[in-house]
Scaffold this active site. Sequence first.
Site, PDB file in Angstrom:
ATOM      1  N   HIS A  52       0.791  -1.121  -0.089  1.00  0.00           N
ATOM      2  CA  HIS A  52       0.078  -0.033   0.124  1.00  0.00           C
ATOM      3  C   HIS A  52       1.041   1.318  -0.181  1.00  0.00           C
ATOM      4  CE1 HIS A  52      -3.830  -2.037   1.928  1.00  0.00           C
ATOM      5  NE2 HIS A  52      -3.531  -2.798   0.747  1.00  0.00           N
ATOM      6  N   GLU A  54       0.847   3.844   1.928  1.00  0.00           N
ATOM      7  CA  GLU A  54       1.807   4.086   3.182  1.00  0.00           C
ATOM      8  C   GLU A  54       2.995   3.272   3.522  1.00  0.00           C
ATOM      9  OE1 GLU A  54      -2.945   4.430   3.796  1.00  0.00           O
ATOM     10  OE2 GLU A  54      -1.566   3.288   2.588  1.00  0.00           O
ATOM     11  N   CYS A  82      -6.035   1.816   6.143  1.00  0.00           N
ATOM     12  CA  CYS A  82      -6.889   0.686   6.371  1.00  0.00           C
ATOM     13  C   CYS A  82      -6.273   0.023   7.872  1.00  0.00           C
ATOM     14  CB  CYS A  82      -6.386  -0.522   5.227  1.00  0.00           C
ATOM     15  SG  CYS A  82      -4.663  -1.088   5.338  1.00  0.00           S
ATOM     16  N   CYS A  85      -2.278  -0.394   7.544  1.00  0.00           N
ATOM     17  CA  CYS A  85      -1.361   0.731   7.573  1.00  0.00           C
ATOM     18  C   CYS A  85      -1.420   1.360   8.545  1.00  0.00           C
ATOM     19  CB  CYS A  85      -2.144   1.529   6.412  1.00  0.00           C
ATOM     20  SG  CYS A  85      -1.524   0.722   4.673  1.00  0.00           S
TER      21      CYS A  85
END
Length: 154
Positions: A52, A54, A82, A85
């Site tokens: 992701h 992040e 999410c 993260c």
Amino acid sequence: MTDEEWLRYAIRLAQRAESRGEVPVGALLVHNDRCIAEGWNQPIQTNDPTAHAEIVALRKAGQKLNNYRLNDTTLYVTLEPCVMCMGAIAHARVKRLVFGAYDPKRGAVCHALQLSDAPFLNHHVEWTGGVLEADCADLLSDFFKGRRKQSKVG
């Protein structure tokens, strides 16, 4: 730079993800008013479910600072993080999180879960949501509209 200016930078990173067929989410980490790392969604391209935006930015920042603790940093991201993260953000000791679009179904800052100040975590993340919210949300909704349209055609 202001939160809005940094978020515009994150939007450009999200557009980079979109140009590669990834969900358009971008992130960057700022320390002492300088961008020290950036990332965009790459799970499809890298065959890595943890890639992701992040996580990519946090990994790069850790390497740059030679430390897994990212104290006194601010993470800018185009979408509410999410659960994976947010766990990484808390463990990295990111001081502040600024995001654009809210994610009512999967957001782990203030929606599906509220991990920014969960009592079982030993670090609490300051956060501001909704910065350039419409721009960030439109980027995502346009992407998914295009995907749905494409799947009907193909």
